[in-house]
Design a protein around this motif. Sequence first.
Motif, PDB file in Angstrom:
ATOM      1  N   ASP A 168      23.318  -6.720  -7.140  1.00  0.00           N
ATOM      2  CA  ASP A 168      24.679  -7.109  -7.529  1.00  0.00           C
ATOM      3  C   ASP A 168      25.095  -6.406  -8.819  1.00  0.00           C
ATOM      4  N   LEU A 169      24.802  -5.102  -8.872  1.00  0.00           N
ATOM      5  CA  LEU A 169      25.155  -4.290 -10.043  1.00  0.00           C
ATOM      6  C   LEU A 169      26.080  -3.133  -9.674  1.00  0.00           C
ATOM      7  N   MET A 170      26.710  -3.212  -8.496  1.00  0.00           N
ATOM      8  CA  MET A 170      27.602  -2.131  -8.088  1.00  0.00           C
ATOM      9  C   MET A 170      28.778  -1.978  -9.046  1.00  0.00           C
ATOM     10  N   PHE A 171      29.301  -3.099  -9.537  1.00  0.00           N
ATOM     11  CA  PHE A 171      30.397  -3.031 -10.507  1.00  0.00           C
ATOM     12  C   PHE A 171      29.978  -2.216 -11.720  1.00  0.00           C
ATOM     13  N   HIS A 172      28.786  -2.503 -12.240  1.00  0.00           N
ATOM     14  CA  HIS A 172      28.311  -1.833 -13.449  1.00  0.00           C
ATOM     15  C   HIS A 172      28.002  -0.360 -13.186  1.00  0.00           C
ATOM     16  N   LEU A 173      27.378  -0.063 -12.034  1.00  0.00           N
ATOM     17  CA  LEU A 173      27.058   1.327 -11.714  1.00  0.00           C
ATOM     18  C   LEU A 173      28.319   2.136 -11.467  1.00  0.00           C
ATOM     19  N   ASP A 174      29.271   1.575 -10.726  1.00  0.00           N
ATOM     20  CA  ASP A 174      30.500   2.300 -10.416  1.00  0.00           C
ATOM     21  C   ASP A 174      31.280   2.606 -11.692  1.00  0.00           C
ATOM     22  N   ARG A 175      31.382   1.629 -12.569  1.00  0.00           N
ATOM     23  CA  ARG A 175      32.095   1.827 -13.838  1.00  0.00           C
ATOM     24  C   ARG A 175      31.394   2.875 -14.697  1.00  0.00           C
ATOM     25  N   ALA A 176      30.057   2.764 -14.810  1.00  0.00           N
ATOM     26  CA  ALA A 176      29.303   3.724 -15.617  1.00  0.00           C
ATOM     27  C   ALA A 176      29.434   5.133 -15.062  1.00  0.00           C
ATOM     28  N   ALA A 177      29.451   5.266 -13.728  1.00  0.00           N
ATOM     29  CA  ALA A 177      29.560   6.588 -13.114  1.00  0.00           C
ATOM     30  C   ALA A 177      30.933   7.196 -13.359  1.00  0.00           C
ATOM     31  N   VAL A 203      35.932  -3.062  -8.066  1.00  0.00           N
ATOM     32  CA  VAL A 203      37.042  -3.260  -9.005  1.00  0.00           C
ATOM     33  C   VAL A 203      37.697  -4.589  -8.653  1.00  0.00           C
ATOM     34  N   TYR A 204      37.624  -5.551  -9.567  1.00  0.00           N
ATOM     35  CA  TYR A 204      38.149  -6.885  -9.291  1.00  0.00           C
ATOM     36  C   TYR A 204      39.646  -6.969  -9.611  1.00  0.00           C
ATOM     37  N   ASP A 205      39.979  -6.772 -10.865  1.00  0.00           N
ATOM     38  CA  ASP A 205      41.377  -6.768 -11.307  1.00  0.00           C
ATOM     39  C   ASP A 205      41.675  -5.359 -11.819  1.00  0.00           C
ATOM     40  N   PRO A 206      42.470  -4.559 -11.076  1.00  0.00           N
ATOM     41  CA  PRO A 206      42.638  -3.147 -11.470  1.00  0.00           C
ATOM     42  C   PRO A 206      43.231  -2.965 -12.856  1.00  0.00           C
ATOM     43  N   VAL A 207      44.167  -3.817 -13.255  1.00  0.00           N
ATOM     44  CA  VAL A 207      44.782  -3.653 -14.583  1.00  0.00           C
ATOM     45  C   VAL A 207      43.728  -3.796 -15.672  1.00  0.00           C
ATOM     46  N   PHE A 208      42.796  -4.716 -15.482  1.00  0.00           N
ATOM     47  CA  PHE A 208      41.777  -4.992 -16.497  1.00  0.00           C
ATOM     48  C   PHE A 208      40.545  -4.107 -16.329  1.00  0.00           C
ATOM     49  N   CYS A 209      40.043  -4.024 -15.079  1.00  0.00           N
ATOM     50  CA  CYS A 209      38.758  -3.357 -14.838  1.00  0.00           C
ATOM     51  C   CYS A 209      38.814  -1.837 -15.026  1.00  0.00           C
ATOM     52  N   LEU A 210      39.983  -1.244 -14.849  1.00  0.00           N
ATOM     53  CA  LEU A 210      40.082   0.218 -14.930  1.00  0.00           C
ATOM     54  C   LEU A 210      40.442   0.710 -16.325  1.00  0.00           C
ATOM     55  N   GLN A 211      40.655  -0.217 -17.269  1.00  0.00           N
ATOM     56  CA  GLN A 211      41.135   0.201 -18.581  1.00  0.00           C
ATOM     57  C   GLN A 211      40.144   1.116 -19.287  1.00  0.00           C
ATOM     58  N   THR A 212      38.828   0.843 -19.148  1.00  0.00           N
ATOM     59  CA  THR A 212      37.850   1.702 -19.821  1.00  0.00           C
ATOM     60  C   THR A 212      37.875   3.116 -19.239  1.00  0.00           C
ATOM     61  N   THR A 213      38.188   3.234 -17.947  1.00  0.00           N
ATOM     62  CA  THR A 213      38.318   4.554 -17.324  1.00  0.00           C
ATOM     63  C   THR A 213      39.501   5.301 -17.921  1.00  0.00           C
ATOM     64  N   PHE A 214      40.636   4.623 -18.022  1.00  0.00           N
ATOM     65  CA  PHE A 214      41.831   5.260 -18.589  1.00  0.00           C
ATOM     66  C   PHE A 214      41.601   5.624 -20.064  1.00  0.00           C
ATOM     67  N   GLY A 241      45.077  -4.628   0.980  1.00  0.00           N
ATOM     68  CA  GLY A 241      46.065  -4.928  -0.056  1.00  0.00           C
ATOM     69  C   GLY A 241      45.485  -4.779  -1.449  1.00  0.00           C
ATOM     70  N   HIS A 242      44.232  -5.192  -1.613  1.00  0.00           N
ATOM     71  CA  HIS A 242      43.558  -5.043  -2.914  1.00  0.00           C
ATOM     72  C   HIS A 242      43.386  -3.563  -3.247  1.00  0.00           C
ATOM     73  N   LEU A 243      42.985  -2.770  -2.244  1.00  0.00           N
ATOM     74  CA  LEU A 243      42.834  -1.326  -2.466  1.00  0.00           C
ATOM     75  C   LEU A 243      44.169  -0.703  -2.851  1.00  0.00           C
ATOM     76  N   GLU A 244      45.235  -1.102  -2.193  1.00  0.00           N
ATOM     77  CA  GLU A 244      46.558  -0.561  -2.530  1.00  0.00           C
ATOM     78  C   GLU A 244      46.913  -0.890  -3.979  1.00  0.00           C
ATOM     79  N   GLY A 245      46.530  -2.088  -4.447  1.00  0.00           N
ATOM     80  CA  GLY A 245      46.791  -2.456  -5.836  1.00  0.00           C
ATOM     81  C   GLY A 245      46.018  -1.580  -6.812  1.00  0.00           C
ATOM     82  N   ILE A 246      44.777  -1.257  -6.472  1.00  0.00           N
ATOM     83  CA  ILE A 246      43.971  -0.370  -7.314  1.00  0.00           C
ATOM     84  C   ILE A 246      44.622   1.006  -7.402  1.00  0.00           C
TER      85      ILE A 246
END
Length: 352
Positions: A168-177, A203-214, A241-246
Motif C-alpha cells: 500500500d505504498l503506490m501513492f508514495h512511489l508514484d509521487r516520488a517517481a 492520486v486522491y485529491d488532484p488539487v492537493f496531491c499534485l501540488q508537489t509535482t507542480f 470521472g476521477h481521472l478526468e478531474g486529475i
Amino acid sequence: MACPGCEVVPTIESNTSRLYLAPKLAHTRATAIRQLRDRGWVVEFLDDNVFYLKLSEAHAEAALDDLSWMLSRPEQSNCPALLLSEREEFGVQHLGSTVPLAVLIARQENRWLGDLLSEDRLKMHFQPILHAESGHDIFAYECLARGIGRDGGIISPGQLFPAARASDLMFHLDRAARIAAIRQAAENGIQENVFINFNPTSVYDPVFCLQTTFDEVERHGSSPSRYVFEVVETDLVEDPGHLEGILREYRRHGFRVALDDLGAGYGSLNLMQSIRPDFVKLDRGMVDGVSHDSYRASITSRLIDMARELEVAVIAEGIETREDWEWLRRHHVDYVQGFYFARPAAEPPRPG
C-alpha cells in the motif's frame, strides 16, 4: 503545504510493543489465537472481536512472520491490524492508521522499499521518443523509474511496483517517481519534451496531491507545456470521472496528457473519448510484428486513422525492427519509440 501522509513513508518501527488484530471471521480469530498461543505469544483481548499481542523489542518482525503462514492471504486481507508503541494507548484516533494485516506483512517483507523511498533512491532511465519520419530527430524523452539498492544495484520496475502495491505504498512511489523524473530530467539538461508516467489510482485529491509535482516544475523554471503526463494501467481505472478531474488539474496548470496502451482493451478506447488526450500510445501488442501480420495491421491502421481524425498525436512504442518502423511510418504515425532506436539509459540516449 503537504500532509503527513504524503511526506512520511509508513514503515515497521522497531519500538512497537503491541500488534492489534481484528479478524472479521470468528473461525479465523479462533485459529489465529490458538496457533499464536501455541507459538508462545501472549494474547490479550481488547473486546470479543479485537485482540493484541504483547511484543518485546524487535519482535514485530517475528509476529508478522508467524501470521504470514498461520492465515491465508484472503484472511490476512480481511483482518484490520495496527502496530502501536508502548507510549500509545489504542483509541479512535488510530482508526485511520489501521491497515489490512496483509499490508503489514508486505511492508515487513519489503522493508527495502520503505528505506528506498525514505532515502530518495529512485533513478530515472530515459528513452527517446522520435519523429517517425526521420527515426532520429528527438521529440521527447520518457522517464522510466528504477530503484537503486544500498549496494548500488538496479532494482527493476518488476520488483518496485508489485512490492508497492502489496505494501500500500503506490501513492508514495508514484509521487516520488514524478518528482524524481522532473528533477533528473532537468539535471541531465533535457530540453525536449518530457513524458512522465502516473497511476491515477495513486492520486486522491488532484488539487492537493499534485501540488508537489507542480512545485517541482516551477522550482526548475521549466515551462509546463514541455511535460506530458502519461496515464498508465488504464485497466485499473474504476472511476473515469476521477481521472478526468486529475487531467483537468494537469491541464489547468498548462501540462499535456497522454493515454498509454491504446488498443489493449475496451477500457482504453472508452477513456480516449472521455479524456480526449493530446497523445495516445499504441499498445505494443498492436505494434510488434505489425509489418508481417495482416490481422494486426488491419486493427492498428484503424486505430491510427481514428486518432488522426480526432487530431490526437499517435506514438508507436515497442518497435524492435526496421520493417515495423517503416510500416508505421507509411501509415502516418507521428512518433516512434523502442529498442530498435534506443534502449532506456541513465544518460539520455541521442540516436544518430
